[in-house]
Scaffold this motif. Structure first.
Motif, PDB file in Angstrom:
ATOM      1  N   THR A   1      11.818  63.098  20.233  1.00  0.00           N
ATOM      2  CA  THR A   1      10.389  62.746  20.310  1.00  0.00           C
ATOM      3  C   THR A   1       9.515  63.788  19.616  1.00  0.00           C
ATOM      4  O   THR A   1       8.297  63.673  19.641  1.00  0.00           O
ATOM      5  CB  THR A   1       9.951  62.626  21.782  1.00  0.00           C
ATOM      6  OG1 THR A   1      10.267  63.852  22.458  1.00  0.00           O
ATOM      7  CG2 THR A   1      10.666  61.470  22.465  1.00  0.00           C
ATOM      8  N   THR A   2      10.127  64.800  19.002  1.00  0.00           N
ATOM      9  CA  THR A   2       9.350  65.827  18.290  1.00  0.00           C
ATOM     10  C   THR A   2       9.544  65.654  16.791  1.00  0.00           C
ATOM     11  O   THR A   2      10.539  65.074  16.324  1.00  0.00           O
ATOM     12  CB  THR A   2       9.803  67.240  18.682  1.00  0.00           C
ATOM     13  OG1 THR A   2      11.164  67.425  18.276  1.00  0.00           O
ATOM     14  CG2 THR A   2       9.688  67.450  20.188  1.00  0.00           C
ATOM     15  N   THR A   3       8.583  66.161  16.015  1.00  0.00           N
ATOM     16  CA  THR A   3       8.672  66.074  14.565  1.00  0.00           C
ATOM     17  C   THR A   3       9.943  66.762  14.061  1.00  0.00           C
ATOM     18  O   THR A   3      10.631  66.249  13.161  1.00  0.00           O
ATOM     19  CB  THR A   3       7.441  66.723  13.910  1.00  0.00           C
ATOM     20  OG1 THR A   3       6.261  66.087  14.404  1.00  0.00           O
ATOM     21  CG2 THR A   3       7.494  66.606  12.399  1.00  0.00           C
ATOM     22  N   HIS A   4      10.262  67.928  14.643  1.00  0.00           N
ATOM     23  CA  HIS A   4      11.455  68.675  14.259  1.00  0.00           C
ATOM     24  C   HIS A   4      12.720  67.834  14.461  1.00  0.00           C
ATOM     25  O   HIS A   4      13.572  67.749  13.575  1.00  0.00           O
ATOM     26  CB  HIS A   4      11.530  69.959  15.112  1.00  0.00           C
ATOM     27  CG  HIS A   4      12.728  70.814  14.830  1.00  0.00           C
ATOM     28  ND1 HIS A   4      12.774  71.727  13.800  1.00  0.00           N
ATOM     29  CD2 HIS A   4      13.937  70.880  15.466  1.00  0.00           C
ATOM     30  CE1 HIS A   4      13.949  72.313  13.808  1.00  0.00           C
ATOM     31  NE2 HIS A   4      14.673  71.839  14.804  1.00  0.00           N
ATOM     32  N   GLY A   5      12.812  67.189  15.624  1.00  0.00           N
ATOM     33  CA  GLY A   5      13.997  66.385  15.914  1.00  0.00           C
ATOM     34  C   GLY A   5      14.039  65.099  15.114  1.00  0.00           C
ATOM     35  O   GLY A   5      15.098  64.719  14.589  1.00  0.00           O
ATOM     36  N   ILE A   6      12.902  64.413  15.001  1.00  0.00           N
ATOM     37  CA  ILE A   6      12.853  63.135  14.272  1.00  0.00           C
ATOM     38  C   ILE A   6      13.285  63.327  12.821  1.00  0.00           C
ATOM     39  O   ILE A   6      14.068  62.538  12.278  1.00  0.00           O
ATOM     40  CB  ILE A   6      11.422  62.542  14.340  1.00  0.00           C
ATOM     41  CG1 ILE A   6      11.106  62.087  15.771  1.00  0.00           C
ATOM     42  CG2 ILE A   6      11.268  61.382  13.354  1.00  0.00           C
ATOM     43  CD1 ILE A   6       9.652  61.713  15.984  1.00  0.00           C
ATOM     44  N   ALA A   7      12.778  64.413  12.174  1.00  0.00           N
ATOM     45  CA  ALA A   7      13.102  64.643  10.758  1.00  0.00           C
ATOM     46  C   ALA A   7      14.610  64.808  10.558  1.00  0.00           C
ATOM     47  O   ALA A   7      15.203  64.207   9.653  1.00  0.00           O
ATOM     48  CB  ALA A   7      12.353  65.877  10.262  1.00  0.00           C
ATOM     49  N   ARG A   8      15.237  65.596  11.393  1.00  0.00           N
ATOM     50  CA  ARG A   8      16.657  65.867  11.232  1.00  0.00           C
ATOM     51  C   ARG A   8      17.511  64.650  11.575  1.00  0.00           C
ATOM     52  O   ARG A   8      18.494  64.349  10.881  1.00  0.00           O
ATOM     53  CB  ARG A   8      17.039  67.081  12.064  1.00  0.00           C
ATOM     54  CG  ARG A   8      16.610  68.388  11.386  1.00  0.00           C
ATOM     55  CD  ARG A   8      16.334  69.506  12.337  1.00  0.00           C
ATOM     56  NE  ARG A   8      15.987  70.728  11.596  1.00  0.00           N
ATOM     57  CZ  ARG A   8      14.792  70.920  11.022  1.00  0.00           C
ATOM     58  NH1 ARG A   8      13.849  69.985  11.092  1.00  0.00           N
ATOM     59  NH2 ARG A   8      14.547  72.027  10.346  1.00  0.00           N
ATOM     60  N   PHE A   9      17.162  63.976  12.662  1.00  0.00           N
ATOM     61  CA  PHE A   9      17.911  62.778  13.030  1.00  0.00           C
ATOM     62  C   PHE A   9      17.790  61.703  11.942  1.00  0.00           C
ATOM     63  O   PHE A   9      18.786  61.060  11.575  1.00  0.00           O
ATOM     64  CB  PHE A   9      17.408  62.220  14.358  1.00  0.00           C
ATOM     65  CG  PHE A   9      17.938  62.947  15.571  1.00  0.00           C
ATOM     66  CD1 PHE A   9      19.279  63.281  15.680  1.00  0.00           C
ATOM     67  CD2 PHE A   9      17.100  63.288  16.623  1.00  0.00           C
ATOM     68  CE1 PHE A   9      19.769  63.940  16.792  1.00  0.00           C
ATOM     69  CE2 PHE A   9      17.573  63.946  17.733  1.00  0.00           C
ATOM     70  CZ  PHE A   9      18.920  64.275  17.827  1.00  0.00           C
ATOM     71  N   TRP A  10      16.590  61.497  11.412  1.00  0.00           N
ATOM     72  CA  TRP A  10      16.374  60.414  10.445  1.00  0.00           C
ATOM     73  C   TRP A  10      17.137  60.681   9.143  1.00  0.00           C
ATOM     74  O   TRP A  10      17.775  59.775   8.607  1.00  0.00           O
ATOM     75  CB  TRP A  10      14.882  60.239  10.163  1.00  0.00           C
ATOM     76  CG  TRP A  10      14.598  59.055   9.271  1.00  0.00           C
ATOM     77  CD1 TRP A  10      14.193  59.069   7.976  1.00  0.00           C
ATOM     78  CD2 TRP A  10      14.748  57.682   9.630  1.00  0.00           C
ATOM     79  NE1 TRP A  10      14.063  57.788   7.495  1.00  0.00           N
ATOM     80  CE2 TRP A  10      14.399  56.906   8.498  1.00  0.00           C
ATOM     81  CE3 TRP A  10      15.125  57.026  10.807  1.00  0.00           C
ATOM     82  CZ2 TRP A  10      14.426  55.522   8.506  1.00  0.00           C
ATOM     83  CZ3 TRP A  10      15.146  55.642  10.797  1.00  0.00           C
ATOM     84  CH2 TRP A  10      14.792  54.906   9.657  1.00  0.00           C
ATOM     85  N   ILE A  11      17.085  61.932   8.664  1.00  0.00           N
ATOM     86  CA  ILE A  11      17.802  62.257   7.428  1.00  0.00           C
ATOM     87  C   ILE A  11      19.310  62.109   7.635  1.00  0.00           C
ATOM     88  O   ILE A  11      20.038  61.615   6.772  1.00  0.00           O
ATOM     89  CB  ILE A  11      17.451  63.684   6.958  1.00  0.00           C
ATOM     90  CG1 ILE A  11      15.986  63.737   6.513  1.00  0.00           C
ATOM     91  CG2 ILE A  11      18.364  64.127   5.823  1.00  0.00           C
ATOM     92  CD1 ILE A  11      15.501  65.120   6.164  1.00  0.00           C
TER      93      ILE A  11
END
Length: 479
Positions: A457-467
Motif C-alpha cells: 500500500t506504499t509507493t515504495h512497495g507498489i513500485a517494486r511489486f509492479w516492476i
C-alpha cells in the motif's frame, strides 16, 4: 632445589669460588664424582661435577679446551679438591670459566665428596617430595573444584586462589581471552609466563604472580596445564555434540519435517532467541578455523549458531547480530563471502529464509563484497530489466516468497497482489473481483507484507511489486 650459591653458603663444606661467579645461580640436579680425562662423557645436565683434578691436562690451552668441552654437557658447576699430584689450575682456565659464566669451586682435598653428595642428593630428594606434595595438593584442589563449581570459570578461580596467582586461558590463534581468574591486581604482577596447553584447543595458559611468588617447577606447571587441557577437551566434546544436534535440527527444518513455529523452543535451548536470520556462507581458503571446527572459535562460544555443511556452502541460523557475522567471517578466513537473509518469520519459514540468504550470497559475489544482507543490492529496480537473469532476480526477490507460500499452502497471495495493483489499490473493487470479503483481503495483504518485507500500500512497495510482476509476465516466469 639447591643452587650452586646455596651450596657455597654451607659453612662446613668451606667451598670457595675460583671463577665463574656470575653463574652461581644454576640449579644442581645431582652430584657426580669423576677423575677421568673426559668427564663430559659421564655427566648429565645439572650435575655437580666433583674431581680431584688428576684428569686435567697440564697445558693452559689444553685446560681451556677441556673446560669448554665439559661446559657443553651443561653441568651446574665444577668442584675441584686437588690431589697433591694434580696439575695446577691455570689462569687461562679461570679466565675461560669467567667468560663461560661457569662456576669453578675449590675445596680442600680432605673434604669427603660423599658429604658434598649427601647435601646435594638430600636437597634434590626434598625438592622432589615438595613437588609431589604440591602436585597432590593441586589435584585435590581440582577435585574439590569439580564438586563445587559446574563451570570452568569457577574451577579456574579456585585453582588461582589455591596457587595465589592469576590464571588466564587465551586462544593461541586470536589472542582472545577464553577464561580468566584474577587473584592479584594487574599492577601487582611481577612475573608472567605463557605456557601452551596441549590438545585440540590451541590455547595458552598465562600465569601471573606477584613479587617473590613464582610457579617455577616445570612438573607442577605441566600438571596444571594438563588439568586445564582435559577441561578444554571436555568443553570441545560438548560443543561437538551441540553442533551435531544443531545440524540435525537445521536439516529437519530445511526439509520441512519440522515447522519453524514448533522449532522455536528447540532453537531457544540452543541459545537462539530474539530476531533470527539464516546465513549462506562460502568459506575462504586457509582460515584460522576450518568449516568442520568453526564452532570451536572462542568468539562463537557464547553465541554459536546452528551450522550445516551443504556442498561447498556452510548454512547457518544465527541471531541477527553483526558480532556473530564478523566472528564467522574472520575465523573462516580471508575471501569468505556471506549472504544474510531477512528476519525469519513463522509465516515464511526457513526455506524462504535460506532462499533469501543464498540470493544475497550470489549478489555479494557479483558485487565483490564480503557480507551482504538480503535486499541491500537493489540494482535495476526502478527500470525494466534488461536481461533474463535480471528479470529472474526481480521475480525471486519480490515475488518468490509469495509463489512459494502459494505452492505449499494452496493460497492465492500472488493473484491477490496482482488484482490489488491492477485496481490501483482499491479495496472494494479488488475484494469484489476476487469474490472474497474485504477483511480477507486485508489479511492476505498483511501476509504479503510479512513474507516480503514490503507494504503493497506504499509507493515504495507498489513500485517494486509492479516492476517485478511485469518482468515476470514479459518473460513468462509468472502467468
Amino acid at each position: 632445589m639447591i643452587t650452586v650459591q646455596n651450596l657455597i653458603a654451607i659453612d662446613p663444606l668451606k667451598l670457595q669460588v675460583a671463577a665463574g661467579i656470575a653463574g652461581i645461580g644454576r640449579f644442581i640436579t645431582w652430584a657426580h664424582t669423576v677423575d677421568l680425562p673426559d668427564p663430559w662423557r659421564w655427566v648429565s645436565p645439572g650435575d655437580l661435577v666433583m674431581t680431584t683434578g688428576v684428569g686435567l691436562p697440564h697445558d693452559p690451552q689444553a685446560q681451556v679446551q677441556w673446560l669448554e668441552q665439559l661446559v657443553q654437557s651443561n653441568p651446574s658447576a665444577l668442584v675441584i679438591a686437588p690431589r697433591h699430584d694434580a696439575p695446577e689450575l691455570t689462569q687461562a682456565l679461570l679466565d675461560a670459566a669467567d667468560r663461560l659464566l661457569f662456576p669453578v669451586l675449590l675445596a680442600s682435598f680432605e673434604l669427603e665428596f660423599v658429604k658434598l653428595s649427601h647435601h646435594v642428593i638430600e636437597s634434590v630428594l626434598q625438592a622432589q617430595r615438595e613437588r609431589f606434595n604440591a602436585s597432590e595438593r593441586l589435584f585435590q584442589t581440582y577435585a574439590e573444584a569439580l564438586r563445587k563449581q559446574p563451570e570452568m570459570a569457577g574451577r579456574l578461580a579456585i585453582l588461582a586462589h589455591a596457587l595465589g596467582m592469576s590464571l588466564t586461558i587465551e586462544d593461541a590463534v586470536s589472542g582472545l581471552t577464553m577464561v580468566e581468574a584474577r587473584h592479584i591486581a594487574p599492577q601487582d604482577v611481577d612475573h608472567s609466563e605463557r605456557i601452551p596447553i596441549g590438545g585440540r584447543a590451541r590455547a595458552n595458559l598465562i600465569i601471573e604472580s606477584g613479587a617473590r611468588r613464582t610457579l617455577d617447577d616445570s612438573i607442577l606447571v605441566r600438571s596444571l596445564a594438563g588439568l586445564l587441557g582435559v577441561e578444554l577437551e571436555r568443553l570441545m566434546i560438548q560443543r561437538d555434540l551441540q553442533r551435531e544436534e544443531g545440524a540435525a535440527l537445521l536439516r529437519r527444518m530445511i526439509d520441512s519435517t519440522t515447522e519453524f513455529t514448533y522449532a522455536v523452543p528447540m532453537l531457544e535451548r540452543h541459545g537462539l532467541s530474539g530476531t533470527l536470520v539464516s546465513l549462506a556462507i562460502l568459506p575462504g581458503p586457509g582460515g584460522p578455523w576450518s568449516v568442520d571446527d568453526i564452532h570451536h572459535a572462542p568468539a562463537l562460544h557464547a553465541k554459536t549458531p546452528l551450522l550445516l555443511i551443504e556442498g561447498e556452502l556452510l548454512l547457518a541460523v544465527s541471531r541477527d547480530e553483526p558480532a556473530v557475522f564478523e566472528a564467522l567471517r574472520s575465523n573462516l578466513g580471508r575471501g569468505t563471502v556471506m549472504g544474510i537473509s531477512g528476519p525469519i518469520a513463522s509465516a515464511t519459514g526457513l526455506r524462504e529464509s535460506f532462499r533469501q540468504s543464498r540470493l544475497a550470497l550470489v549478489q555479494a559475489q557479483e558485487l565483490s563484497t564480503e557480507v551482504l544482507h538480503y535486499g541491500e543490492a537493489e540494482t535495476g529496480l526502478i527500470m525494466a530489466p534488461k536481461s533474463m537473469p535480471e528479470a529472474r532476480a526481480l521475480v525471486a526477490r519480490y515475488l518468490g516468497p509469495l509463489i512459494e507460500h502459494d505452492r505449499t499452502q494452496g493460497a492465492a497471495l500472488l493473484t491477490t497482489l496482482v488484482s490489488f495493483l491492477q485496481n490501483d489499490g482499491n479495496w472494494k473493487t479488488t475484494a469484489f473481483d476476487l469474490g472474497i470479503h474485504r477483511q480477507t483481503l486485508v489479511y492476505r495483504l498483511k501476509l504479503v507484507e510479512q513474507l516480503t518485507g514490503l507494504k503493497p500500500t506504499t509507493t515504495h512497495g507498489i513500485a517494486r511489486f509492479w516492476i517485478a510482476i511485469q518482468a515476470g509476465k514479459n518473460t513468462q516466469l509468472i502467468e
